[in-house]
Enzyme design. Structure first.
Site, PDB file in Angstrom:
ATOM      1  N   PRO A  79       0.820  -1.219   0.000  1.00 52.93           N
ATOM      2  CG  PRO A  79      -0.690  -1.542   1.715  1.00 52.93           C
ATOM      3  CD  PRO A  79       0.631  -2.018   1.211  1.00 52.93           C
ATOM      4  CB  CYS A  80       0.443   4.494  -1.665  1.00 52.24           C
ATOM      5  SG  CYS A  80       1.213   6.111  -1.819  1.00 52.24           S
ATOM      6  CD  GLN A  81       0.984   1.893   5.019  1.00 55.89           C
ATOM      7  OE1 GLN A  81       1.923   1.150   4.798  1.00 55.89           O
ATOM      8  NE2 GLN A  81       0.225   1.786   6.093  1.00 55.89           N
ATOM      9  CG  ASN A 119       2.309   1.717  -4.192  1.00 58.04           C
ATOM     10  OD1 ASN A 119       1.215   2.257  -4.175  1.00 58.04           O
ATOM     11  ND2 ASN A 119       2.997   1.448  -3.087  1.00 58.04           N
ATOM     12  CG  HIS A 126       2.153   9.547  -1.169  1.00 60.98           C
ATOM     13  ND1 HIS A 126       2.729   9.307   0.052  1.00 60.98           N
ATOM     14  CD2 HIS A 126       0.818   9.549  -0.945  1.00 60.98           C
ATOM     15  CE1 HIS A 126       1.800   9.161   0.970  1.00 60.98           C
ATOM     16  NE2 HIS A 126       0.630   9.300   0.385  1.00 60.98           N
TER      17      HIS A 126
END
Length: 423
Positions: A79-81, A119, A126
């Protein structure tokens, strides 16, 4: 080359694994998955159906690296965090508390020959503080961390439609090797049309909404149409176009079409001293400046009674949220929401599908058998390049959830081939 052992983290439907295995077969390289990690029940059920002799591990954050067998390649769609930066940049330690940290700690402990990560495209920018920068802080730290672990890293945003899939799906792919940087320059393949993967002659749906839609539009005129009240445009069908909430006169329809566009203008927010909001409620006085009709109030009342319009206060932007400001006069706004209707879009068989996401898939329809229906599980699998013999016996809602979060198998295959060349 001897057998390649790999692990599959955040496996989902095993799409990354599928693509990697296909690349190995193409290059006559034996490969074996020695460890799989996944926590979502529906995904675990699908993994059980397709790999009945394997038992996936659970939460990767709770698994010690010593409990993972030695392997050559790490596969992960993480996941993109955002990372938490406490002053001085710490690289690897900055990633602590995110699922990428678990990818990094496993790479650090096991030192495999290479990896493939996938991703969302948004990872590129981001947490970007400066719009002039090519990439944001999140991707910067990821790349620095991977390179600090000794890998030659390549990354690129690739679109599934350039790899033989009729879906416009851009994702970022990162791959690295201990020996040399994998080459991620590809010649694109013309994408097939959606009609090439659709089944035909299947049962259609017949809700009151669909009946009204088909009463106003023949199926062939619905190709590529969106159904929503948020926007205008030639490819958009509104609730009043099909008289979903009741019959509308030409004057009422004309007002709705004009209001749809006018309410987006920034001048209305400036007039009352609030930050611009995309879709301002406008007072009768404001509406009368662009729609002059002697019976305007009755038209507004009629549309409000039918549910096409709502009388509401404008919303102030407070702490990043929109809060109704009851000190400001109420205005008329179009009743809409992201999921206003059971159909969001009717796919055009002569085009490619838009990016499929979990929350939208059940609202995508296709024309078939003189009517409309949702995508079948097999069609969904084909839109991501899965083989037709892939077992997918779970409820439709779970199918859409897994598909919306899976990967384009042919893209993974292409990236995997480039990684294998470096080993």
């Amino acid at each position: 080359m001897q057998q390649i052992k790999f692990i599959d983290l955040f496996s989902g439907m095993s799409g990354i694994r599928k693509g990697f295995e296909q690349a190995c077969r193409k290059q006559s390289v034996a490969c074996k998955c020695v460890f799989t990690s996944e926590i979502k029940p529906a995904a675990l059920e699908v993994l059980k159906q397709n790999y009945p002799d394997e038992v996936p591990y659970g939460d990767i954050t709770k698994i010690e690296t010593g409990d993972i067998p030695d392997f050559d390649i790490l596969l992960a769609g993480f996941p993109c965090q955002a990372f938490s930066f406490a002053g001085k940049r710490l690289g690897f330690e900055d990633t602590r508390g995110t699922l990428f940290f678990d990818v990094a700690r496993i790479l650090k402990a096991k030192k495999p020959k290479g990896f493939i990560l996938e991703n969302v495209e948004g990872l590129v920018t981001h947490d970007r503080k400066d719009p002039t920068q090519k990439i944001g802080r999140t991707l910067t730290v990821i790349l620095e961390t991977l390179e600090a672990l000794g890998y030659y890293v390549s990354w690129k945003v690739l679109n599934a439609k350039d790899f033989g899939i009729p879906q416009n799906r851009k994702r970022i792919y990162l791959t690295g090797s201990l020996k040399s940087k994998p080459d991620l320059s590809f010649e694109t393949t013309p994408s097939p049309k959606l009609k090439n993967i659709l089944e035909s002659g299947l049962p259609t749906e017949s809700s009151p909404f669909i009946k009204k839609l088909l009463k106003k539009f023949p199926p062939s005129e619905l190709y590529g149409k969106s159904v929503k009240d948020k926007r205008g445009g030639k490819n958009n069908i509104h609730s009043w176009d099909i008289e979903l909430k009741g019959a509308v006169t030409e004057e009422e329809k004309q007002l709705l079409n004009i209001l749809l566009k006018e309410r987006r203008k920034k001048k209305w927010a400036s007039e009352i001293g609030i930050d611009w909001m995309d879709g301002m409620p406008l007072t009768k006085a404001q509406i009368s400046t662009f729609y002059k009709h002697p019976d305007l109030q009755n038209i507004l009342d009629s549309l409000t009674d039918k549910g096409y319009l709502v009388l509401e206060h404008p919303k102030q932007k407070i702490g990043g949220q929109r809060i109704k400001d009851e000190s400001l006069p109420k205005g008329y706004n179009i009743v809409s929401g992201k999921k206003s209707f059971e159909i969001n879009k009717i796919l055009d068989p002569n085009d490619v599908a838009p990016t499929l996401v979990a929350m939208d898939m059940e609202h995508l329809f296709v024309v078939d058998n003189g009517g409309l229906r949702t995508l079948t599980g097999k069609e969904g699998l084909r839109l991501f390049g899965y083989p037709d013999d892939y077992s997918f016996d779970i409820p439709k809602k779970d199918k859409y959830d897994l598909l919306g979060n899976t990967v384009a198998v042919p893209v993974i295959k292409a990236v995997s081939e480039r990684l294998l060349h470096t080993l």
